[in-house]
Write a protein that holds these residues in place. Structure first.
Motif, short mmCIF file in Angstrom:
data_model
loop_
_atom_site.label_atom_id
_atom_site.label_comp_id
_atom_site.label_asym_id
_atom_site.label_seq_id
_atom_site.Cartn_x
_atom_site.Cartn_y
_atom_site.Cartn_z
N LYS A 174 2.51 29.89 -5.46
CA LYS A 174 2.34 28.67 -6.25
C LYS A 174 2.14 27.49 -5.31
O LYS A 174 2.75 27.42 -4.24
N LYS A 175 1.28 26.56 -5.69
CA LYS A 175 1.06 25.38 -4.84
C LYS A 175 2.37 24.61 -4.65
O LYS A 175 3.24 24.60 -5.53
N CYS A 176 2.50 23.98 -3.50
CA CYS A 176 3.67 23.15 -3.20
C CYS A 176 3.32 21.69 -3.48
O CYS A 176 2.28 21.19 -3.04
N THR A 177 4.17 21.02 -4.23
CA THR A 177 4.02 19.58 -4.47
C THR A 177 5.26 18.87 -3.93
O THR A 177 6.37 19.42 -3.96
N ALA A 178 5.06 17.67 -3.44
CA ALA A 178 6.17 16.92 -2.87
C ALA A 178 5.96 15.43 -3.12
O ALA A 178 4.82 14.96 -3.26
N VAL A 179 7.06 14.70 -3.19
CA VAL A 179 7.04 13.25 -3.37
C VAL A 179 7.95 12.62 -2.32
O VAL A 179 9.12 13.00 -2.19
N GLN A 180 7.41 11.69 -1.58
CA GLN A 180 8.17 10.89 -0.60
C GLN A 180 8.23 9.47 -1.14
O GLN A 180 7.21 8.81 -1.28
N SER A 181 9.42 8.99 -1.46
CA SER A 181 9.55 7.64 -2.04
C SER A 181 10.72 6.91 -1.40
O SER A 181 11.68 7.53 -0.93
N GLY A 182 10.63 5.60 -1.39
CA GLY A 182 11.70 4.81 -0.80
C GLY A 182 11.49 3.33 -1.03
O GLY A 182 10.52 2.90 -1.67
N SER A 183 12.41 2.55 -0.50
CA SER A 183 12.33 1.09 -0.59
C SER A 183 13.02 0.48 0.61
O SER A 183 13.90 1.09 1.22
N ALA A 184 12.62 -0.74 0.94
CA ALA A 184 13.23 -1.46 2.05
C ALA A 184 13.22 -2.95 1.73
O ALA A 184 12.30 -3.45 1.07
N VAL A 185 14.24 -3.65 2.19
CA VAL A 185 14.35 -5.09 2.00
C VAL A 185 14.28 -5.75 3.37
O VAL A 185 15.03 -5.38 4.28
N GLY A 186 13.38 -6.71 3.51
CA GLY A 186 13.21 -7.41 4.78
C GLY A 186 13.73 -8.83 4.70
O GLY A 186 13.92 -9.39 3.63
N ARG A 187 13.94 -9.43 5.85
CA ARG A 187 14.43 -10.81 5.93
C ARG A 187 13.25 -11.74 6.16
O ARG A 187 12.67 -11.79 7.23
N GLY A 188 12.86 -12.46 5.13
CA GLY A 188 11.80 -13.45 5.27
C GLY A 188 10.40 -12.90 5.19
O GLY A 188 9.44 -13.67 5.12
N ASP A 189 10.22 -11.59 5.19
CA ASP A 189 8.89 -11.00 5.10
C ASP A 189 9.05 -9.55 4.66
O ASP A 189 10.13 -8.97 4.75
N PHE A 190 7.94 -8.96 4.20
CA PHE A 190 8.00 -7.57 3.76
C PHE A 190 8.05 -6.64 4.97
O PHE A 190 7.25 -6.79 5.90
N ARG A 192 7.60 -3.10 7.15
CA ARG A 192 6.52 -2.12 7.23
C ARG A 192 6.86 -0.90 6.40
O ARG A 192 8.01 -0.49 6.31
N VAL A 193 5.83 -0.32 5.80
CA VAL A 193 6.01 0.93 5.06
C VAL A 193 5.95 2.09 6.05
O VAL A 193 5.05 2.15 6.89
N PRO A 194 6.90 3.01 6.01
CA PRO A 194 6.86 4.14 6.94
C PRO A 194 5.64 5.02 6.68
O PRO A 194 5.10 5.04 5.57
N PRO A 195 5.19 5.76 7.68
CA PRO A 195 4.00 6.60 7.51
C PRO A 195 4.30 7.83 6.66
O PRO A 195 5.46 8.19 6.45
N PRO A 196 3.25 8.50 6.17
CA PRO A 196 3.47 9.74 5.42
C PRO A 196 4.04 10.83 6.33
O PRO A 196 3.68 10.93 7.51
N ILE A 197 4.92 11.64 5.78
CA ILE A 197 5.53 12.72 6.56
C ILE A 197 4.53 13.84 6.81
O ILE A 197 4.51 14.45 7.88
N TRP A 198 3.68 14.12 5.81
CA TRP A 198 2.66 15.17 5.95
C TRP A 198 1.29 14.56 5.64
O TRP A 198 0.75 14.73 4.53
N PRO A 199 0.68 13.84 6.56
CA PRO A 199 -0.61 13.19 6.27
C PRO A 199 -1.72 14.18 5.91
O PRO A 199 -2.64 13.83 5.17
N PHE A 200 -1.61 15.40 6.39
CA PHE A 200 -2.64 16.41 6.11
C PHE A 200 -2.58 16.92 4.67
O PHE A 200 -3.52 17.56 4.19
N ALA A 201 -1.47 16.64 3.97
CA ALA A 201 -1.29 17.20 2.63
C ALA A 201 -1.28 16.14 1.54
O ALA A 201 -0.87 16.42 0.40
#
Length: 252
Positions: A174-190, A192-201
């Protein structure tokens, strides 16, 4: 400081009397979730007396009270203590250097006894000043999670009219599906969003992004710096075999 030197408490253009005003300043350091300091919060307490220059009537005290109340009704002013010669002391806060501006929180008159409101008027004022810590980390808060499903064989149970059902394989892979989700709070600015864990997928090349701003103060303070900026992200993945990995975590 030379003996006999007195300091003048100043808020904006308003100056308190040297001989009738006392001030207490306390500062606490706030840390992010990793224990690293990111913000200094200073609480200021001012206590003193407004003196009636003409003792025959309390009405001469009214304009003195009104002048002070008008000054402290305006948020976002520089605040501190000056030496006799007008130079700034070590207790000085520039509104432009604060988070959300300098904000008076309370102005009260705690006493009515004795010559109160005839000879003088006792007052108490409280201010709060928030400043970023130099070299503070990018993140105030950070969290990320992974959800992984599939990637191997799939089974089901075929029901029968009488007796137990029969378990059988419906797919060998069966195909594998995955979701990487999160949030971050910055001081005075947004942050950076972390990179994808599996960019190939990746199912789609770019993540779903959400942004929320929680400002401190407002336009009245003369300070438009944003104190808390939250960003959220979601990456979706699909792959023929099982994916494996761990979420990112904030460093510092």
């Amino acid at each position: 400081m030379p003996e006999g030197t007195k300091l003048i408490v100043v808020y904006g253009n308003y100056r308190h009397r040297q001989d009738s005003t006392g001030i207490t300043v306390s500062t606490s350091i706030e840390e992010n979730e990793t224990g690293v300091p990111y913000r200094a919060v200073t609480d200021v307490n001012i206590e003193g007396r407004l003196r009636n220059k003409r003792l025959e009537s309390p009405r001469y005290l009214d304009p003195i009270i009104q002048e002070m109340e008008l000054a402290y009704s305006q948020p976002g002013m520089d605040f501190g203590m000056l030496h006799d010669d007008g130079t700034r002391s070590t207790v000085w806060f520039r509104n432009a250097d604060t988070i959300g501006g300098i904000r008076p929180r309370m102005l009260a008159y705690p006493n009515y006894r004795g010559g109160e409101y005839v000879n003088y008027r006792q007052f108490q004022i409280q201010l709060t000043v928030m400043q970023p810590v130099v070299g503070a980390p990018e993140y105030i808060r950070f969290s990320e999670s992974l959800s992984i499903d599939g990637g191997g064989g799939e089974w089901d149970v075929k029901e029968v009219n009488f007796g137990r059902g029969v378990r059988h394989r419906t797919r060998t892979h069966k195909k594998c599906t995955a979701v990487q989700s999160g949030s971050a709070v910055g001081r005075g600015d947004f942050p950076r969003v972390p990179p994808p864990i599996w960019p190939f997928a990746l199912r789609t090349e770019e993540p779903k992004i959400g942004r929320e701003v929680r400002p401190r103060g407002g336009s009245r303070t003369g300070n438009i710096r944003l104190e808390e900026c939250e960003i959220s992200w979601t990456y979706e993945y699909v792959w023929p075999v099982r994916l494996d990995g761990i979420p990112h975590y904030a460093i510092g």
